[in-house]
Scaffold this motif. Structure first.
Motif, PDB file in Angstrom:
ATOM      1  N   SER A   1       0.762  -1.134  -0.036  1.00  0.00           N
ATOM      2  CA  SER A   1      -0.014  -0.076   0.069  1.00  0.00           C
ATOM      3  C   SER A   1       1.013   1.253   0.055  1.00  0.00           C
ATOM      4  O   SER A   1       0.451   2.275  -0.502  1.00  0.00           O
ATOM      5  N   GLN A   2       1.955   1.204   0.554  1.00  0.00           N
ATOM      6  CA  GLN A   2       2.946   2.263   0.591  1.00  0.00           C
ATOM      7  C   GLN A   2       3.957   2.428  -0.603  1.00  0.00           C
ATOM      8  O   GLN A   2       4.646   3.424  -0.767  1.00  0.00           O
ATOM      9  N   VAL A   3       3.627   1.547  -1.706  1.00  0.00           N
ATOM     10  CA  VAL A   3       4.502   1.360  -2.854  1.00  0.00           C
ATOM     11  C   VAL A   3       3.491   1.712  -4.129  1.00  0.00           C
ATOM     12  O   VAL A   3       3.903   2.570  -4.790  1.00  0.00           O
ATOM     13  N   ASN A   4       2.326   1.323  -4.181  1.00  0.00           N
ATOM     14  CA  ASN A   4       1.501   1.552  -5.297  1.00  0.00           C
ATOM     15  C   ASN A   4      -0.073   1.861  -4.901  1.00  0.00           C
ATOM     16  O   ASN A   4      -0.766   1.692  -5.915  1.00  0.00           O
ATOM     17  N   GLY A   5      -0.135   1.855  -3.600  1.00  0.00           N
ATOM     18  CA  GLY A   5      -1.537   1.904  -3.283  1.00  0.00           C
ATOM     19  C   GLY A   5      -2.667   0.591  -3.170  1.00  0.00           C
ATOM     20  O   GLY A   5      -3.647   0.844  -2.786  1.00  0.00           O
ATOM     21  N   THR A   6      -2.096  -0.453  -3.517  1.00  0.00           N
ATOM     22  CA  THR A   6      -2.585  -1.713  -3.751  1.00  0.00           C
ATOM     23  C   THR A   6      -2.984  -2.154  -2.081  1.00  0.00           C
ATOM     24  O   THR A   6      -2.079  -1.965  -1.317  1.00  0.00           O
TER      25      THR A   6
ATOM     26  N   PRO B   1      -3.618  -4.628   1.022  1.00  0.00           N
ATOM     27  CA  PRO B   1      -2.875  -5.687   1.333  1.00  0.00           C
ATOM     28  C   PRO B   1      -3.448  -6.999   0.716  1.00  0.00           C
ATOM     29  O   PRO B   1      -4.822  -6.945   0.708  1.00  0.00           O
ATOM     30  N   PHE B   2      -2.816  -7.907   0.208  1.00  0.00           N
ATOM     31  CA  PHE B   2      -3.515  -9.174  -0.159  1.00  0.00           C
ATOM     32  C   PHE B   2      -2.883 -10.538   0.088  1.00  0.00           C
ATOM     33  O   PHE B   2      -1.819 -10.384   0.831  1.00  0.00           O
ATOM     34  N   ASP B   3      -3.550 -11.573   0.187  1.00  0.00           N
ATOM     35  CA  ASP B   3      -3.061 -12.927   0.770  1.00  0.00           C
ATOM     36  C   ASP B   3      -1.991 -13.460  -0.236  1.00  0.00           C
ATOM     37  O   ASP B   3      -2.231 -13.458  -1.283  1.00  0.00           O
ATOM     38  N   VAL B   4      -1.058 -14.205   0.433  1.00  0.00           N
ATOM     39  CA  VAL B   4      -0.056 -14.797  -0.162  1.00  0.00           C
ATOM     40  C   VAL B   4       0.091 -16.312   0.474  1.00  0.00           C
ATOM     41  O   VAL B   4      -0.569 -16.499   1.420  1.00  0.00           O
ATOM     42  N   TYR B   5       0.730 -17.222  -0.423  1.00  0.00           N
ATOM     43  CA  TYR B   5       0.822 -18.655   0.263  1.00  0.00           C
ATOM     44  C   TYR B   5       2.239 -18.942  -0.394  1.00  0.00           C
ATOM     45  O   TYR B   5       2.701 -18.653  -1.424  1.00  0.00           O
ATOM     46  N   GLY B   6       2.848 -20.190   0.568  1.00  0.00           N
ATOM     47  CA  GLY B   6       3.899 -20.707  -0.023  1.00  0.00           C
ATOM     48  C   GLY B   6       4.172 -22.044   0.873  1.00  0.00           C
ATOM     49  O   GLY B   6       3.579 -22.367   1.561  1.00  0.00           O
ATOM     50  N   SER B   7       5.377 -22.294   0.519  1.00  0.00           N
ATOM     51  CA  SER B   7       5.625 -23.790   1.257  1.00  0.00           C
ATOM     52  C   SER B   7       7.183 -24.001   1.533  1.00  0.00           C
ATOM     53  O   SER B   7       7.939 -23.371   0.645  1.00  0.00           O
ATOM     54  N   GLN B   8       7.699 -24.513   2.330  1.00  0.00           N
ATOM     55  CA  GLN B   8       9.022 -24.723   2.870  1.00  0.00           C
ATOM     56  C   GLN B   8       9.300 -25.824   3.936  1.00  0.00           C
ATOM     57  O   GLN B   8       8.438 -25.808   4.836  1.00  0.00           O
ATOM     58  N   SER B   9      10.412 -26.350   3.800  1.00  0.00           N
ATOM     59  CA  SER B   9      10.616 -27.482   4.926  1.00  0.00           C
ATOM     60  C   SER B   9      11.615 -26.670   5.855  1.00  0.00           C
ATOM     61  O   SER B   9      12.628 -26.332   5.115  1.00  0.00           O
ATOM     62  N   MET B  10      11.657 -27.047   7.060  1.00  0.00           N
ATOM     63  CA  MET B  10      12.761 -26.691   8.093  1.00  0.00           C
ATOM     64  C   MET B  10      13.623 -27.887   8.038  1.00  0.00           C
ATOM     65  O   MET B  10      13.150 -29.017   7.936  1.00  0.00           O
TER      66      MET B  10
ATOM     67  N   ASP C   1      -5.123 -14.662  -4.714  1.00  0.00           N
ATOM     68  CA  ASP C   1      -6.146 -14.226  -5.608  1.00  0.00           C
ATOM     69  C   ASP C   1      -5.153 -13.795  -7.020  1.00  0.00           C
ATOM     70  O   ASP C   1      -4.550 -12.553  -6.837  1.00  0.00           O
ATOM     71  N   PRO C   2      -5.324 -14.571  -8.013  1.00  0.00           N
ATOM     72  CA  PRO C   2      -4.527 -13.961  -9.101  1.00  0.00           C
ATOM     73  C   PRO C   2      -4.640 -12.406  -9.631  1.00  0.00           C
ATOM     74  O   PRO C   2      -3.757 -11.801 -10.189  1.00  0.00           O
ATOM     75  N   GLY C   3      -5.757 -12.015  -9.468  1.00  0.00           N
ATOM     76  CA  GLY C   3      -6.250 -10.462  -9.711  1.00  0.00           C
ATOM     77  C   GLY C   3      -5.977  -9.477  -8.889  1.00  0.00           C
ATOM     78  O   GLY C   3      -5.957  -8.400  -9.091  1.00  0.00           O
ATOM     79  N   ALA C   4      -5.252  -9.903  -7.552  1.00  0.00           N
ATOM     80  CA  ALA C   4      -4.970  -8.766  -6.661  1.00  0.00           C
ATOM     81  C   ALA C   4      -3.888  -7.986  -6.957  1.00  0.00           C
ATOM     82  O   ALA C   4      -4.085  -6.627  -6.463  1.00  0.00           O
ATOM     83  N   PHE C   5      -2.972  -8.342  -7.938  1.00  0.00           N
ATOM     84  CA  PHE C   5      -2.046  -7.393  -8.134  1.00  0.00           C
ATOM     85  C   PHE C   5      -1.201  -7.783  -9.466  1.00  0.00           C
ATOM     86  O   PHE C   5      -1.373  -8.849  -9.787  1.00  0.00           O
ATOM     87  N   ALA C   6      -1.090  -6.923 -10.240  1.00  0.00           N
ATOM     88  CA  ALA C   6      -0.234  -7.133 -11.522  1.00  0.00           C
ATOM     89  C   ALA C   6       0.844  -8.148 -11.660  1.00  0.00           C
ATOM     90  O   ALA C   6       1.047  -8.933 -12.148  1.00  0.00           O
ATOM     91  N   GLY C   7       1.716  -8.005 -10.644  1.00  0.00           N
ATOM     92  CA  GLY C   7       3.086  -8.919 -10.176  1.00  0.00           C
ATOM     93  C   GLY C   7       2.484 -10.445  -9.913  1.00  0.00           C
ATOM     94  O   GLY C   7       3.323 -11.175  -9.837  1.00  0.00           O
ATOM     95  N   CYS C   8       1.117 -10.711  -9.629  1.00  0.00           N
ATOM     96  CA  CYS C   8       0.611 -12.193  -9.302  1.00  0.00           C
ATOM     97  C   CYS C   8       0.801 -12.925 -10.424  1.00  0.00           C
ATOM     98  O   CYS C   8       0.850 -14.165 -10.485  1.00  0.00           O
ATOM     99  N   ALA C   9       0.981 -12.482 -11.712  1.00  0.00           N
ATOM    100  CA  ALA C   9       1.173 -13.381 -13.029  1.00  0.00           C
ATOM    101  C   ALA C   9       2.460 -13.834 -13.086  1.00  0.00           C
ATOM    102  O   ALA C   9       2.477 -14.801 -14.118  1.00  0.00           O
TER     103      ALA C   9
ATOM    104  N   VAL D   1       5.010 -13.780  -6.545  1.00  0.00           N
ATOM    105  CA  VAL D   1       5.097 -12.196  -6.357  1.00  0.00           C
ATOM    106  C   VAL D   1       6.126 -11.644  -5.536  1.00  0.00           C
ATOM    107  O   VAL D   1       6.672 -10.641  -5.817  1.00  0.00           O
ATOM    108  N   THR D   2       6.648 -12.504  -4.712  1.00  0.00           N
ATOM    109  CA  THR D   2       7.955 -11.962  -3.992  1.00  0.00           C
ATOM    110  C   THR D   2       8.490 -13.396  -3.338  1.00  0.00           C
ATOM    111  O   THR D   2       7.979 -14.438  -3.556  1.00  0.00           O
ATOM    112  N   ALA D   3       9.692 -13.253  -2.860  1.00  0.00           N
ATOM    113  CA  ALA D   3      10.519 -14.439  -2.303  1.00  0.00           C
ATOM    114  C   ALA D   3      11.303 -13.795  -1.152  1.00  0.00           C
ATOM    115  O   ALA D   3      12.028 -12.833  -1.110  1.00  0.00           O
ATOM    116  N   LEU D   4      11.752 -14.866  -0.382  1.00  0.00           N
ATOM    117  CA  LEU D   4      12.746 -14.742   0.750  1.00  0.00           C
ATOM    118  C   LEU D   4      14.009 -15.428   0.022  1.00  0.00           C
ATOM    119  O   LEU D   4      14.026 -16.512  -0.035  1.00  0.00           O
ATOM    120  N   ASP D   5      15.037 -14.630  -0.126  1.00  0.00           N
ATOM    121  CA  ASP D   5      16.497 -15.007  -0.489  1.00  0.00           C
ATOM    122  C   ASP D   5      17.203 -15.405   0.520  1.00  0.00           C
ATOM    123  O   ASP D   5      17.717 -14.806   1.562  1.00  0.00           O
TER     124      ASP D   5
END
Length: 427
Positions: A247-252, A254-263, A302-310, A315-319
């Motif tokens: 919201s402080q970048v482009n006014g979008t 906040p939207f839900d995201v999901y991912g997976s990872q093993s500890m 929601d694939p339509g939440a933000f242009a980067g969702c495509a 849409v983002t990652a922890l490196d």
């Protein structure tokens, strides 16, 4: 008499090592896994321990390596996705924060069977270099925390001159945290074009999963000898959920995201033995599968939440870009009298970073003391001092993926210290 003398020193020294070693290991390790309480000779025993770690990692010669900007031309840089030119900001930053590592547990034994329940915080990280450094596009603040609830049991039986113990158990684990970074620098951008926004994006996440452990231990009490080999399984966080706030970048909104990872799964070998009346030697080797943690990608619910969702890469990652971790420790314990014993240890941990990040090799020296006013109570205090070895972080390619594309920096050998304390009560 030999059995009593050596066993007393054995209990104190083993506890001191357990407090010292894990909190300095690479990757996201904090308290790690610890089942020492399971071996306590009392029928019922309870323990509470806490460690406070004070790393002093300092980042130097920081350079923003992608000075393009989505706000072009107002900030005088080329158009692109770099977030702006931050090279006018500070070229140094604090790359670490102090943290607590708590653990509590209770153990009960009946005949040859023992069971232990414990709460710990095995994984974590906290960096807060802030907004005003040249690497703010990489990180403003990152914090990862965990909670682990475990039940571990063992059964022992006679085998040769000692006893063989079969160990098994399970644990439930929660992992959660957030990251903030400067996605777009709006310095010099007119209000009508976003200049009133901070440009900071925030990712919040949480996940949980189950794991199990299995192992063997062989003990010869007359010589204060114990050798144990324990495997802790990975914990699959198959449903990491969270929100991405731009919201402080482009006014979008906040939207839900999901991912997976093993500890990671962990294998640890520990050996301890009396070497003379009132003297004990101990050592351990631990392998941790940190190479599981590379890029932790997040996708839009929601694939339509933000242009980067495509984007197929998320849409983002922890490196992270980790390699497997190895931790080797050894030391000596001594019982001074019926109330006091002490220990000294040295530990080497192989860093998990591979040219990106600050998790380099660590060397630590630990000293501690145990006070046992009577057979039912034990107090322990340990201090640690060590060196976080120097290195550099920048653009690298690991497994076909790029890391460190936002900032370059280096760091020298830095100091790390810690203090640990615990109390154990037997019934």
């Amino acid at each position: 008499m030999v059995r009593k003398t050596l066993a007393g020193g054995f209990v104190a020294a083993a506890g001191l090592v357990a407090l010292q070693s894990p909190a300095f290991a690479g990757g996201l390790e904090r308290g790690g896994y610890n089942i020492d309480l399971l071996f306590d000779p009392g029928k019922v025993a309870a323990e509470a321990a806490a460690t406070y770690v004070m790393p002093q990692r300092k980042l130097k010669n920081v350079q923003d390596v992608d000075t393009t900007s989505g706000a072009f031309p107002f900030n005088g840089t080329a158009a692109g996705n770099g977030g702006g030119n931050l090279n006018g900001l500070s070229t140094s930053a604090d790359g670490s924060e102090g943290y607590w590592v708590p653990r509590i547990g209770i153990k009960a034994g009946i005949d040859n069977a023992d069971c232990m329940f414990d709460y710990s915080e095995p994984w974590g990280a906290h960096k807060k270099p802030g907004r005003d450094w040249a690497g703010a596009n990489e990180d403003i603040e990152t914090k990862v925390e965990s909670r682990n609830y475990a039940l571990t049991c063992s059964y022992r039986f006679d085998a040769g001159p000692g006893q063989l113990r079969i160990i098994g158990g399970g644990f439930y684990q929660e992992v959660f945290g957030f990251q903030e970074r400067l996605v777009q620098d709006f310095t010099g951008v007119p209000p009508a074009f976003g200049g009133l926004q901070s440009g900071v994006g925030r990712l919040d996440l949480e996940g949980d999963g189950w794991g199990w452990r299995a192992g063997l231990a062989y003990e010869i009490p007359e010589y204060a000898f114990r050798a144990s080999l324990v495997y802790n399984s990975e914990v699959k966080l198959n449903d990491i959920t969270g929100t991405l706030d731009l919201s402080q970048v482009n006014g979008t909104a906040p939207f839900d995201v999901y991912g997976s990872q093993s500890m990671p799964d962990v294998v640890e070998l520990r050996v301890q033995s009396g070497i003379a009346p009132d003297w004990l030697a101990f050592g351990s080797v631990k392998w941790t599968d940190w190479s599981q943690l590379q890029k932790v990608r997040f996708f839009c619910k929601d694939p339509g939440a933000f242009a980067g969702c495509a984007s197929p890469g998320g849409v983002t990652a922890l490196d992270l870009g980790y390699r497997d971790g190895w931790t080797i420790s050894g030391g000596i314990g001594h019982k001074f009298n019926e109330q006091w014993s002490g220990a000294a240890s040295i530990t080497w941990d192989r860093g998990t970073s591979q040219g990106y990040g600050t998790n380099t090799d660590t060397w630590t020296l630990g000293l501690g003391a145990a006070y046992t006013p009577n057979e039912n109570v034990e107090f322990r205090l340990a201090g640690v001092i060590g060196v976080l070895t120097g290195g550099e972080s920048g653009r690298v390619t690991l497994g076909g993926e790029e890391y460190g594309t936002r900032a370059n920096y280096d760091f020298g050998d830095d100091l790390v210290t810690a203090i640990s304390t615990s109390v154990k009560v037997r019934f």
